[in-house]
Design a protein around this motif. Sequence first.
Motif, PDB file in Angstrom:
ATOM      1  N   GLN A   1       8.313   1.631   2.547  1.00 25.36           N
ATOM      2  CA  GLN A   1       7.651   0.442   3.075  1.00 25.36           C
ATOM      3  C   GLN A   1       7.371   0.625   4.569  1.00 25.36           C
ATOM      4  O   GLN A   1       8.235   1.057   5.323  1.00 25.36           O
ATOM      5  N   CYS A   2       6.154   0.318   4.981  1.00 20.98           N
ATOM      6  CA  CYS A   2       5.814   0.456   6.394  1.00 20.98           C
ATOM      7  C   CYS A   2       6.262  -0.793   7.151  1.00 20.98           C
ATOM      8  O   CYS A   2       6.609  -1.815   6.563  1.00 20.98           O
TER       9      CYS A   2
ATOM     10  N   ILE B   1       0.818  -1.220   0.000  1.00 21.52           N
ATOM     11  CA  ILE B   1       0.000   0.000   0.000  1.00 21.52           C
ATOM     12  C   ILE B   1       0.851   1.269   0.000  1.00 21.52           C
ATOM     13  O   ILE B   1       0.621   2.179  -0.808  1.00 21.52           O
ATOM     14  N   SER B   2       1.836   1.344   0.873  1.00 20.07           N
ATOM     15  CA  SER B   2       2.656   2.564   0.970  1.00 20.07           C
ATOM     16  C   SER B   2       3.274   2.979  -0.361  1.00 20.07           C
ATOM     17  O   SER B   2       3.262   4.178  -0.697  1.00 20.07           O
ATOM     18  N   PRO B   3       3.823   2.039  -1.153  1.00 17.79           N
ATOM     19  CA  PRO B   3       4.428   2.451  -2.431  1.00 17.79           C
ATOM     20  C   PRO B   3       3.450   3.139  -3.384  1.00 17.79           C
ATOM     21  O   PRO B   3       3.872   3.920  -4.244  1.00 17.79           O
ATOM     22  N   LEU B   4       2.152   2.866  -3.241  1.00 23.78           N
ATOM     23  CA  LEU B   4       1.161   3.535  -4.089  1.00 23.78           C
ATOM     24  C   LEU B   4       1.185   5.036  -3.872  1.00 23.78           C
ATOM     25  O   LEU B   4       0.836   5.811  -4.769  1.00 23.78           O
ATOM     26  N   TYR B   5       1.592   5.449  -2.678  1.00 22.81           N
ATOM     27  CA  TYR B   5       1.617   6.871  -2.309  1.00 22.81           C
ATOM     28  C   TYR B   5       3.051   7.410  -2.274  1.00 22.81           C
ATOM     29  O   TYR B   5       3.304   8.433  -1.653  1.00 22.81           O
TER      30      TYR B   5
ATOM     31  N   THR C   1       2.175   3.857  10.281  1.00 23.58           N
ATOM     32  CA  THR C   1       2.778   4.935   9.503  1.00 23.58           C
ATOM     33  C   THR C   1       1.679   5.723   8.802  1.00 23.58           C
ATOM     34  O   THR C   1       0.787   5.133   8.182  1.00 23.58           O
ATOM     35  N   ALA C   2       1.745   7.039   8.894  1.00 25.00           N
ATOM     36  CA  ALA C   2       0.745   7.885   8.236  1.00 25.00           C
ATOM     37  C   ALA C   2       1.058   8.023   6.758  1.00 25.00           C
ATOM     38  O   ALA C   2       2.223   8.169   6.369  1.00 25.00           O
ATOM     39  N   LEU C   3       0.017   7.973   5.934  1.00 22.12           N
ATOM     40  CA  LEU C   3       0.167   8.153   4.490  1.00 22.12           C
ATOM     41  C   LEU C   3      -0.453   9.489   4.079  1.00 22.12           C
ATOM     42  O   LEU C   3      -1.325  10.016   4.773  1.00 22.12           O
ATOM     43  N   PRO C   4      -0.044  10.050   2.931  1.00 24.81           N
ATOM     44  CA  PRO C   4      -0.604  11.335   2.476  1.00 24.81           C
ATOM     45  C   PRO C   4      -2.109  11.271   2.240  1.00 24.81           C
ATOM     46  O   PRO C   4      -2.767  12.313   2.177  1.00 24.81           O
ATOM     47  N   SER C   5      -2.658  10.068   2.119  1.00 29.56           N
ATOM     48  CA  SER C   5      -4.085   9.895   1.830  1.00 29.56           C
ATOM     49  C   SER C   5      -4.975  10.178   3.030  1.00 29.56           C
ATOM     50  O   SER C   5      -6.199  10.205   2.905  1.00 29.56           O
ATOM     51  N   GLY C   6      -4.358  10.327   4.217  1.00 30.48           N
ATOM     52  CA  GLY C   6      -5.159  10.654   5.398  1.00 30.48           C
ATOM     53  C   GLY C   6      -5.404   9.494   6.336  1.00 30.48           C
ATOM     54  O   GLY C   6      -6.012   9.661   7.391  1.00 30.48           O
TER      55      GLY C   6
END
Length: 331
Positions: A69-70, A61-65, A75-80
């Motif tokens: 790698q979490c 998931i993290s690489p999509l943003y 870990t917070a992502l830019p998606s909220g």
Amino acid sequence: MSTKTHQSHKMQFSNQISQKLLFVVGKGGVGRTTVATSLATYFAGQGESVLVVQWALKDSISPLYSSPQCSHKETALPSGFKVMNYSAAEAIKEYFVDHLKMKLLYSVIIENKHVQKLIHAAPGVQELFFLGRLFWLVELAQCEKGYSYDRVIVDAPATGHAVSLFGIAPAIANFGITGPLANECERVAKLIADPQKTGVIVVTLPEELPVEECYETIPKITKQLNRSPNAIFLNQSINPHFFKGFENIKNEDWFIKMEERFKHDNSKEELELILASLAKRDIFEKKLSFWAQNNHPPIPIISLPDIGMMYKSTTSLTIINSLAKYYATLA
């Protein structure tokens, strides 16, 4: 799709997908991670604090943003929303050191390489600690660490492994053993069994193997939970709400444009293959719908549009965001 049916979808989505802990399960390749991530995006957009929990060899998931790698830590992502990837070793350490306050026992015994091999080889141990971690996130994280989540979404392992999760804690709790681990099992079993707190979404595709797996898997989930899954999320649907129906598909704007492109490229054979594929999807979608409606009790189907086909969206992130926007029309 008729207005009445669309209103039914609204009722299903808002009423059925209300639990704090949501397991998203399904066969590999059906879009399970896409659905889990799009749900997280939607709920975060509604102002909720959301965590997506993975249990995978690699965080997908993290690489999509464009994020690193979490790990086992959130870990917070830019998606909220936040994301984590479960580690059995970290969960076991947390249980003994942070929860039971047995640092010496952990250092002397649990960290022993032979004990570690046994823990990782013994069936059900890693799964039990995974469930324990979810229980902590849902019930204890706020009071112990100040972490507060309105929604914990589990991007579960592939279906067979995911289904087994629901039976592990109750099975161990019924053994009659005592002690901290037994208490943990009992608490986890109660959380999983509580329909107000825990929900299960089954993701599938309108294709033969995924639909057949639904027929086999959903009764197993129902037996483990003593209730049916909340809903079936039918990914890449050609439901008439999105298209005019397969019999009229050649009149769709997207199809006419595609047809023109194929004429230019002299690729009529490819166009025929697409039509044949859509015809099969239409058949399996209708079969699944009939089966779900005749289940006892009936299982709601949330049809998800084929974003890539309808809007020529090719990136995973665009599809995820488009699905999140679609959920908003159902809520």
